[in-house]
Write a protein that holds these residues in place. Structure first.
Motif, PDB file in Angstrom:
ATOM      1  N   LEU A  24       0.811  -1.366   0.050  1.00 40.30           N
ATOM      2  CA  LEU A  24       0.225  -0.039  -0.160  1.00 40.30           C
ATOM      3  C   LEU A  24       0.961   1.283  -0.018  1.00 40.30           C
ATOM      4  O   LEU A  24       0.794   2.171  -0.998  1.00 40.30           O
ATOM      5  N   PHE A  56      -1.810  -6.432  -9.033  1.00 39.28           N
ATOM      6  CA  PHE A  56      -1.876  -5.270  -8.368  1.00 39.28           C
ATOM      7  C   PHE A  56      -1.174  -4.062  -8.558  1.00 39.28           C
ATOM      8  O   PHE A  56      -1.640  -2.862  -8.925  1.00 39.28           O
ATOM      9  N   TYR A  57       0.056  -4.279  -8.801  1.00 34.18           N
ATOM     10  CA  TYR A  57       1.092  -3.166  -9.251  1.00 34.18           C
ATOM     11  C   TYR A  57       0.643  -2.375 -10.647  1.00 34.18           C
ATOM     12  O   TYR A  57       0.364  -1.479 -10.623  1.00 34.18           O
ATOM     13  N   PRO A  58       0.626  -3.401 -11.451  1.00 37.67           N
ATOM     14  CA  PRO A  58       0.507  -2.799 -13.000  1.00 37.67           C
ATOM     15  C   PRO A  58      -1.147  -2.059 -12.882  1.00 37.67           C
ATOM     16  O   PRO A  58      -1.152  -0.972 -13.235  1.00 37.67           O
ATOM     17  N   SER A 104      -2.319  -0.652 -10.051  1.00 37.50           N
ATOM     18  CA  SER A 104      -2.459   0.777  -9.413  1.00 37.50           C
ATOM     19  C   SER A 104      -1.795   1.672 -10.023  1.00 37.50           C
ATOM     20  O   SER A 104      -1.841   3.016  -9.834  1.00 37.50           O
ATOM     21  N   PHE A 105      -0.352   1.446 -10.708  1.00 38.51           N
ATOM     22  CA  PHE A 105       0.403   2.355 -11.287  1.00 38.51           C
ATOM     23  C   PHE A 105      -0.017   2.650 -12.704  1.00 38.51           C
ATOM     24  O   PHE A 105       0.532   3.536 -13.521  1.00 38.51           O
ATOM     25  N   GLU A 151      -6.446   2.577   9.616  1.00 36.36           N
ATOM     26  CA  GLU A 151      -5.170   2.455  10.213  1.00 36.36           C
ATOM     27  C   GLU A 151      -4.703   4.051  10.910  1.00 36.36           C
ATOM     28  O   GLU A 151      -4.483   3.807  12.238  1.00 36.36           O
ATOM     29  N   MET A 194      -6.823  -1.007   6.174  1.00 38.25           N
ATOM     30  CA  MET A 194      -6.182   0.146   5.538  1.00 38.25           C
ATOM     31  C   MET A 194      -6.478   1.321   5.809  1.00 38.25           C
ATOM     32  O   MET A 194      -5.988   2.402   6.082  1.00 38.25           O
ATOM     33  N   ARG A 240      -0.042 -12.641   3.312  1.00 34.19           N
ATOM     34  CA  ARG A 240       1.506 -12.586   2.926  1.00 34.19           C
ATOM     35  C   ARG A 240       2.186 -13.839   3.348  1.00 34.19           C
ATOM     36  O   ARG A 240       3.266 -14.141   2.866  1.00 34.19           O
ATOM     37  N   PRO A 248       5.832  -1.319 -12.829  1.00 32.67           N
ATOM     38  CA  PRO A 248       5.783  -2.307 -11.907  1.00 32.67           C
ATOM     39  C   PRO A 248       7.333  -2.977 -11.723  1.00 32.67           C
ATOM     40  O   PRO A 248       7.687  -3.703 -10.833  1.00 32.67           O
ATOM     41  N   MET A 249       7.956  -2.969 -12.947  1.00 28.81           N
ATOM     42  CA  MET A 249       9.339  -3.544 -13.352  1.00 28.81           C
ATOM     43  C   MET A 249      10.409  -3.026 -12.063  1.00 28.81           C
ATOM     44  O   MET A 249      11.349  -3.541 -11.749  1.00 28.81           O
ATOM     45  N   LYS A 307       0.433  -9.800  -7.006  1.00 30.18           N
ATOM     46  CA  LYS A 307       0.820  -8.493  -6.749  1.00 30.18           C
ATOM     47  C   LYS A 307       1.793  -7.974  -7.800  1.00 30.18           C
ATOM     48  O   LYS A 307       1.594  -6.817  -8.012  1.00 30.18           O
ATOM     49  N   VAL A 338       2.627   1.836  -3.426  1.00 27.94           N
ATOM     50  CA  VAL A 338       1.576   2.604  -4.407  1.00 27.94           C
ATOM     51  C   VAL A 338       1.612   4.062  -4.012  1.00 27.94           C
ATOM     52  O   VAL A 338       1.712   4.764  -4.905  1.00 27.94           O
ATOM     53  N   GLN A 339       1.392   4.401  -2.758  1.00 27.65           N
ATOM     54  CA  GLN A 339       1.225   5.686  -2.526  1.00 27.65           C
ATOM     55  C   GLN A 339       2.706   6.417  -2.756  1.00 27.65           C
ATOM     56  O   GLN A 339       2.435   7.626  -3.190  1.00 27.65           O
ATOM     57  N   ILE A 368       7.382   5.540 -12.858  1.00 30.01           N
ATOM     58  CA  ILE A 368       7.828   4.248 -12.508  1.00 30.01           C
ATOM     59  C   ILE A 368       6.877   3.160 -12.657  1.00 30.01           C
ATOM     60  O   ILE A 368       5.540   3.144 -12.534  1.00 30.01           O
ATOM     61  N   SER A 386      -4.664   9.256  -1.786  1.00 31.17           N
ATOM     62  CA  SER A 386      -3.452   8.430  -1.817  1.00 31.17           C
ATOM     63  C   SER A 386      -3.805   6.888  -1.555  1.00 31.17           C
ATOM     64  O   SER A 386      -3.304   5.841  -1.958  1.00 31.17           O
ATOM     65  N   MET A 387      -5.133   7.006  -1.277  1.00 35.12           N
ATOM     66  CA  MET A 387      -5.701   5.509  -0.734  1.00 35.12           C
ATOM     67  C   MET A 387      -6.399   4.825  -2.025  1.00 35.12           C
ATOM     68  O   MET A 387      -6.425   3.567  -2.135  1.00 35.12           O
ATOM     69  N   LYS A 427      12.617  -7.983 -18.394  1.00 35.21           N
ATOM     70  CA  LYS A 427      13.231  -8.608 -17.300  1.00 35.21           C
ATOM     71  C   LYS A 427      14.256  -9.650 -17.602  1.00 35.21           C
ATOM     72  O   LYS A 427      15.311  -9.501 -16.946  1.00 35.21           O
ATOM     73  N   ALA A 438      -4.952   1.808  -4.796  1.00 39.70           N
ATOM     74  CA  ALA A 438      -4.515   0.868  -4.076  1.00 39.70           C
ATOM     75  C   ALA A 438      -5.903   0.038  -3.938  1.00 39.70           C
ATOM     76  O   ALA A 438      -5.995  -1.010  -3.936  1.00 39.70           O
TER      77      ALA A 438
END
Lengths: 75, 528
Positions: A32, B317-319, B321-322, B386, B383, B302, A51-52, B313, A35-36, A49, B343-344, B165, B347
């Motif tokens: 989390l 998740f990352y692809p 989120s970004f 928190e 989340m 985890r 994911p790689m 992830k 990502v922030q 940026i 910011s939340m 990669k 995600a």
């Protein structure tokens, strides 16, 4: 580096970012927070940026994050 | 051929180890490949064609991506800045097209085989509900062994090549072995090409240390599977099968024991497959890290089925989120609803899709989507709340990280997990809600002790499970403290060491649930 610390402080002001050298292993930066942080860094430095780039070597310390940002700014 | 069967452990694994050992080093990988396809053929027969198709698709897709990259590198030379930009955009389009097409092929097979029935049913129900006279045929396919696992492995390989990669492999045998390696094809762990392909392909000399360590792990896995999991299955199956006639206290006990069963069983399978791979000096990724010591739901995930979580992830998740869309939404939210919400949001939204996929990966049905949403709700609540929780601790001056509170957190997490596992085991969401209702409205604790031994397990069975679970807990506590048990045992004098091994084997033989009155239970996670 100052700008990096400023961004990191916005994520969590209670961490001593300059001293921490295992931000991922110590779970200070979990997915989390990553990502922030990525959102904030992208906006602050006008970079992209991917994911790689999310590997412990790039996010283990403020210095490593600064190196990543510097590299992406040069590209 | 189940991993806990003598056919696998004594005949199959023994033969493969023999041929692997005697084969010259550069050909050792062929033994593993032949064994992997042999294993697949014995278990799934002609359905191996889907595995071969997925392997061929990512092999060719990877090479195409590599060739496009090579052409781009050569073509760039001597071009002006603007021309370079145009070439870059063309290359990017071609690579995306190849990657998308290949992913469509491999996920297409998974979708049709595993999910087409569910979607056709859903469509037909929606059509009937809205009064439209259309209906789709509902096909039911036999699932190829491990399709949910090898598809993710294949997709991971292709996406990594697409992202640059590592370069694609031009060795079909290497890709085929990576996707079919027999210890992990049925239930994972979901491997990564950059960590697994070379150790599999290189070939290793016979290592006494690795073989003994591998055998110890296999024995420990068998102990968990046969002494704990298979014995518990009798009680769990009885209560879940007749929940309408059982009191809330029995249902709660069955939920807790099912959680123990599935953990003992899944981690047992991981021990057997990791031990099997270790016989060939191949190290598989870790899939469990003592999940019941987790202090929150996110920590649990985890530590539970680690390779699935890590895969999602990295590739979902990352692809998400970004992605520009999610980041843009974050900026929009920040502008209109404040810094924190902004910011939340990326995600939170990316996590939603990730959990829909986790649920859906576990099975084609509404129950599995609700299963995903169940955990998502707890995770997102954690989340978003928190800052509030941190503030409450700061104001009250209560130390947040202290043993009593951490123990309470572990029990709270375990209770949430038991609720999730009950949903996973129940036949439908309705059954699950009825079970929960009975726990709260018809607990019936007074007759619990008499009733509990009337559900297939007698008091001796409970003693055996209790001792087995205590052994598992003791091992987990030592591991949590950083003690490597197998290394510690290996350092002991020979009589002590062999007494430990003999004790473990004896415990499996004497207390294992097999023979008359017991059915050999298939591994639960092998159904995906």
């Amino acid at each position: 580096m100052e700008r990096i610390i400023k961004v990191l402080n916005e994520i969590n002001p209670t961490v001593n970012w300059e001293k921490e050298t295992d931000l991922i292993g110590n779970r200070i930066l979990d997915s989390l927070r990553i990502v922030q942080l990525v959102g904030a860094l992208n906006d602050e430095f006008d970079i992209k940026i991917t994911p790689m780039d999310v590997v412990p070597e790039n996010f283990c310390s403020a210095e490593a994050i600064a190196r990543l940002v510097g590299r992406l700014e040069d590209e | 051929m189940g991993y806990a069967s003598y056919k696998y452990l004594l005949i199959f694994l023994g033969s493969v180890l023999f041929f692997y050992t005697v084969m010259p080093r550069r050909f050792k990988w062929t033994v593993l490949l032949a064994a992997s396809y042999g294993f697949y053929w014995i278990s799934s027969g002609r359905l191996a064609v889907f595995l071969i198709a997925a392997t061929t698709a990512v092999y060719l897709g990877g090479i195409l991506l590599d060739k496009i990259g090579e052409t781009a590198a050569l073509g760039k030379k001597g071009l002006e800045k603007e021309e370079k930009k145009q070439l870059k955009s063309l290359i990017s389009f071609q690579k995306k097209a190849v990657a998308a097409l290949t992913l469509c092929i491999i996920f297409g097979m998974l979708l049709v085989i595993k999910y087409s029935g569910f979607f056709a049913n859903l469509f037909n129900r929606a059509a009937a509900f809205s009064g439209v006279d259309v209906s789709l045929p509902v096909f039911s396919f036999v699932m190829p062994l491990g399709i949910s696992y090898y598809t993710l492995q294949a997709a991971g390989y292709l996406i990594d090549v697409y992202r640059g990669k590592y370069r694609a492999s031009y060795n079909f045998g290497k890709v085929a072995l990576f996707l079919s390696f027999f210890p992990q094809i049925v239930q994972g762990p979901i491997g990564r090409f950059d960590r697994l392909a070379d150790p599999l392909y290189e070939g290793h000399r016979f290592s006494y240390e690795n073989v003994t360590a591998g055998l110890q792990l296999i024995c420990w896995g068998l102990f968990k599977k046969m002494v704990i999991a298979d014995r518990l299955n009798i009680f769990v199956a009885d209560v879940f099968g007749n929940y309408t006639e059982r009191s809330g206290s029995l249902i709660l006990a069955a939920g807790a024991l099912y959680t123990l069963q599935i953990y003992a069983e899944f981690s047992a399978c991981m021990d057997i497959v990791t031990g099997s791979a270790q016989l060939f000096s191949v190290e598989l990724d870790k899939n469990f890290e003592r999940p019941f010591f987790s202090k929150s739901v996110s920590e649990f995930w985890r530590r539970w089925h680690i390779t699935l979580g890590a895969w999602l992830k990295d590739y979902v998740f990352y692809p998400l989120s970004f992605s520009p869309a999610f980041m843009g939404l974050g900026r929009f939210t920040k502008k209109h609803f404040g810094e924190y919400a902004g910011s939340m949001v990326p995600a939170t939204l990316a996590l939603f899709f990730t959990w829909v996929l986790i649920g859906f990966w576990h099975g084609a049905g509404l129950r599995f989507i609700v299963y995903g949403m169940y955990y998502y709700a707890f995770m997102v609540a954690g989340m978003w709340l928190e800052p509030l929780i941190a503030r409450a601790f700061s104001v009250s001056r209560i130390k947040r990280d202290c043993l009593p509170l951490n123990i309470i957190r572990m029990f709270r997490t375990a209770a949430i997990v038991v609720g999730g596992m009950m949903l996973f085991r129940a036949g439908s969401v309705t059954e699950w809600t009825e079970m929960i209702r009975r726990i709260f409205t018809d607990f019936g604790s007074s007759e619990f002790m008499q009733a509990v031994v009337g559900c297939g397990m007698d008091i001796h069975d409970f003693y055996i499970v209790g001792i087995g679970a205590a052994a598992m807990l003791a091992v987990s506590i030592l591991q949590e403290k950083g003690i490597n048990i197998r290394e510690s045992v290996a350092r002991q004098y020979l009589p002590v060491r062999w007494a430990a091994y003999a004790g473990l084997i004896l415990a499996i033989v004497v207390f294992g649930a097999y023979g008359t009155g017991y059915d050999a239970v298939d591994f639960i996670y092998a159904q995906f």
